[in-house]
Design a protein around this motif. Sequence first.
Motif, PDB file in Angstrom:
ATOM      1  N   PRO A   1       0.205 -19.137 -25.071  1.00 30.34           N
ATOM      2  CA  PRO A   1      -0.690 -18.771 -26.182  1.00 30.34           C
ATOM      3  C   PRO A   1      -0.189 -19.259 -27.541  1.00 30.34           C
ATOM      4  CG  PRO A   1      -0.472 -16.937 -24.660  1.00 30.34           C
ATOM      5  CD  PRO A   1       0.504 -17.974 -24.203  1.00 30.34           C
ATOM      6  N   VAL A   2       1.121 -19.243 -27.745  1.00 32.22           N
ATOM      7  CA  VAL A   2       1.690 -19.730 -29.009  1.00 32.22           C
ATOM      8  C   VAL A   2       1.447 -21.224 -29.154  1.00 32.22           C
ATOM      9  CG1 VAL A   2       3.822 -20.097 -30.305  1.00 32.22           C
ATOM     10  CG2 VAL A   2       3.401 -17.905 -29.199  1.00 32.22           C
ATOM     11  N   HIS A   3       1.729 -21.984 -28.076  1.00 32.62           N
ATOM     12  CA  HIS A   3       1.491 -23.429 -28.122  1.00 32.62           C
ATOM     13  C   HIS A   3       0.007 -23.725 -28.340  1.00 32.62           C
ATOM     14  CE1 HIS A   3       5.384 -24.564 -25.765  1.00 32.62           C
ATOM     15  NE2 HIS A   3       5.560 -24.618 -27.075  1.00 32.62           N
ATOM     16  N   ALA A   4      -0.858 -22.985 -27.661  1.00 30.94           N
ATOM     17  CA  ALA A   4      -2.296 -23.222 -27.800  1.00 30.94           C
ATOM     18  C   ALA A   4      -2.752 -23.003 -29.242  1.00 30.94           C
ATOM     19  CB  ALA A   4      -3.067 -22.304 -26.854  1.00 30.94           C
TER      20      ALA A   4
ATOM     21  N   GLN B   1       7.282 -27.015 -34.869  1.00 30.37           N
ATOM     22  CA  GLN B   1       6.663 -26.412 -33.694  1.00 30.37           C
ATOM     23  C   GLN B   1       5.263 -26.934 -33.360  1.00 30.37           C
ATOM     24  OE1 GLN B   1       7.363 -22.120 -34.422  1.00 30.37           O
ATOM     25  NE2 GLN B   1       8.644 -22.185 -32.607  1.00 30.37           N
ATOM     26  N   PRO B   2       4.342 -27.038 -34.314  1.00 33.25           N
ATOM     27  CA  PRO B   2       3.016 -27.549 -33.923  1.00 33.25           C
ATOM     28  C   PRO B   2       3.045 -28.996 -33.447  1.00 33.25           C
ATOM     29  CG  PRO B   2       3.146 -27.213 -36.298  1.00 33.25           C
ATOM     30  CD  PRO B   2       4.355 -26.586 -35.710  1.00 33.25           C
TER      31      PRO B   2
ATOM     32  N   TYR C   1      14.881 -22.816 -38.345  1.00 31.76           N
ATOM     33  CA  TYR C   1      14.748 -23.750 -37.225  1.00 31.76           C
ATOM     34  C   TYR C   1      14.277 -22.952 -36.012  1.00 31.76           C
ATOM     35  CZ  TYR C   1      17.782 -26.547 -40.297  1.00 31.76           C
ATOM     36  OH  TYR C   1      18.316 -27.220 -41.358  1.00 31.76           O
ATOM     37  N   ARG C   2      12.998 -22.574 -36.022  1.00 35.31           N
ATOM     38  CA  ARG C   2      12.490 -21.667 -34.992  1.00 35.31           C
ATOM     39  C   ARG C   2      12.521 -22.290 -33.593  1.00 35.31           C
ATOM     40  NH1 ARG C   2       9.051 -17.339 -35.802  1.00 35.31           N
ATOM     41  NH2 ARG C   2      10.040 -17.270 -37.861  1.00 35.31           N
ATOM     42  N   GLU C   3      12.269 -23.597 -33.510  1.00 37.34           N
ATOM     43  CA  GLU C   3      12.300 -24.250 -32.202  1.00 37.34           C
ATOM     44  C   GLU C   3      13.703 -24.193 -31.607  1.00 37.34           C
ATOM     45  OE1 GLU C   3      10.259 -26.290 -29.090  1.00 37.34           O
ATOM     46  OE2 GLU C   3       9.504 -25.311 -30.899  1.00 37.34           O
ATOM     47  N   ILE C   4      14.722 -24.379 -32.452  1.00 36.12           N
ATOM     48  CA  ILE C   4      16.099 -24.324 -31.968  1.00 36.12           C
ATOM     49  C   ILE C   4      16.484 -22.883 -31.636  1.00 36.12           C
ATOM     50  CG2 ILE C   4      18.500 -24.863 -32.535  1.00 36.12           C
ATOM     51  CD1 ILE C   4      17.381 -26.966 -34.517  1.00 36.12           C
ATOM     52  N   GLU C   5      16.018 -21.957 -32.448  1.00 41.65           N
ATOM     53  CA  GLU C   5      16.285 -20.548 -32.177  1.00 41.65           C
ATOM     54  C   GLU C   5      15.719 -20.141 -30.820  1.00 41.65           C
ATOM     55  OE1 GLU C   5      15.322 -16.119 -34.072  1.00 41.65           O
ATOM     56  OE2 GLU C   5      14.682 -17.938 -35.108  1.00 41.65           O
ATOM     57  N   THR C   6      14.507 -20.573 -30.535  1.00 45.09           N
ATOM     58  CA  THR C   6      13.892 -20.268 -29.242  1.00 45.09           C
ATOM     59  C   THR C   6      14.698 -20.861 -28.091  1.00 45.09           C
ATOM     60  OG1 THR C   6      11.702 -20.213 -30.276  1.00 45.09           O
ATOM     61  CG2 THR C   6      11.779 -20.518 -27.887  1.00 45.09           C
TER      62      THR C   6
END
Length: 526
Positions: free
Chosen positions: A352-355, A379-380, A461-466
């Motif tokens: 859902p987040v990616h969508a 991220q997007p 850096y949310r992508e790295i955090e994830t």
Amino acid sequence: MTTIGEALISLLEAHGVDTVFGIPGVHTVELYRGLARSRIRHVTPRHEQGAGFMADGYARAGGRPGVAFVITGPGLTNTITAMGQARADSVPMLVISGVNATPTLGKGLGFLHELPDQRGMMEKVALFSQCITEAGELPGALARAFALFSSSRPGPVHIEIPTDVMVKPADGIAAELSNAAPPAAAVSAIAAAASLCATARLPLILAGGGAKRAEDALRRLAERLGAPVVETTNARGLLHRHPLCVPASPSLKAVRALMGEADLVIAAGTEFGPTDYDGYGDGGFVLPANLIRIDIGADQLARRPATVAIQADCAEAIEALLAALGSADEDREDGKNRAAAARKAARAELTPVHAAQVHAVEAIRDALPGAIIVGDSTQPVYAANLYYDHDRPGGWFNAATGFGALGYGPPAAVGAALAMPDAPVVCLTGDGGFQFTLPELGAALDAAAPVIFVVWNNRGYREIETSMLDVGVEPVGVSPAPPDFCKLAEAYGIGAERLADVDALPLALKRARATGLPRVIEITVD
């Protein structure tokens, strides 16, 4: 007397160069002697890495080599990251630098900007690096670079000129222009490929960045064979909304299933890089057993086995294959059904987040039709690299695959805007990546490049955090405090606005486009 530095400008003009990106310094003053009275536009970035990324974006958007002028030593080393990105994505880039005076080279005497072996360092990144020692060498070096750009898989090239050589006389030297073209496809290879195509019942096409200027031929081949067309990141924009288009990453299970059921795969202009084909690092990608590969580079073809390998420009090879196949006896509707099923399944794989992030990118596309969207590693962009159908061939590119350099987006977007002044250009960047090259806002203003900088601000850096959380690592170092981007933009004299909701983005984009000036739109994200 015409110096070598002045002659360089004339020779670049003869090769069709109209723009260079660079920062002058004491070691390159002579290269600038003839620039002011030439037709070449000089764009000044705020950092040499920006010069390289601008040259990259200029080349990708406009289809012409990007050129950077940088100083000896630190100016050149600052450019290496951009050259690495260009090498990874096969982008034609010419970097021209100074180097210390010839008698001092390799002596370690402590001269300004001295390196032990500058050219030796560059040979590890560039397709080739050449040091000019006499005026007569310059035309040949440039001819070699431009011939490489037009006839084989391109990348960065480096030419250096010692400070004592720049001032030498160069009266009477002329450009060595060539019409170097890619090798013609071998008749035997085309015949073998046509034979495989004639018997295939479930054919599939994989389109990479090397096919982005072959849309018409690619469409006709797909329709002739009834073959779905899977697009890597650098191929997005081809066959927009065509029933055979599958604008989805080969790292997705649905796309891998489509590839697995195919009895013939035609790979056009793709290197099968893991960032496209094994993005999750699960080892699930398997090279197709019955494979036709089309690539302009013999070295690339040699890296992976194929049933039939065709060394040629993608468009020319596909045209030759179509001629060999002749007209179809029946309409292949099954290919459209397979493509539709793959699109539906691939989109369903998105979280859902990616969508929601893909929806934001689609909002940009729909608000500004025909826009060039230049992405950073945010991220997007990662989400849209998984699934996104752009509406312009070559109009979606970013640094999130291949070399993966943060900070790429803002300067590359400036280069793209200068290459294609009539197209809307949007830079989609995160708050973390934007801070790598934030000063290039000033370069956009100076160059009157009407880039719309859309900042996806998730405060770190949310992508790295994830990625850390996914493997049980406590996040460390992933929350750099972002500045107030709107105030920073205004400090440069650039208009800005902050949005709290993605739904407000389309109107904000239209307002920004209407100004004809650089603008910043910040979206705050939870």
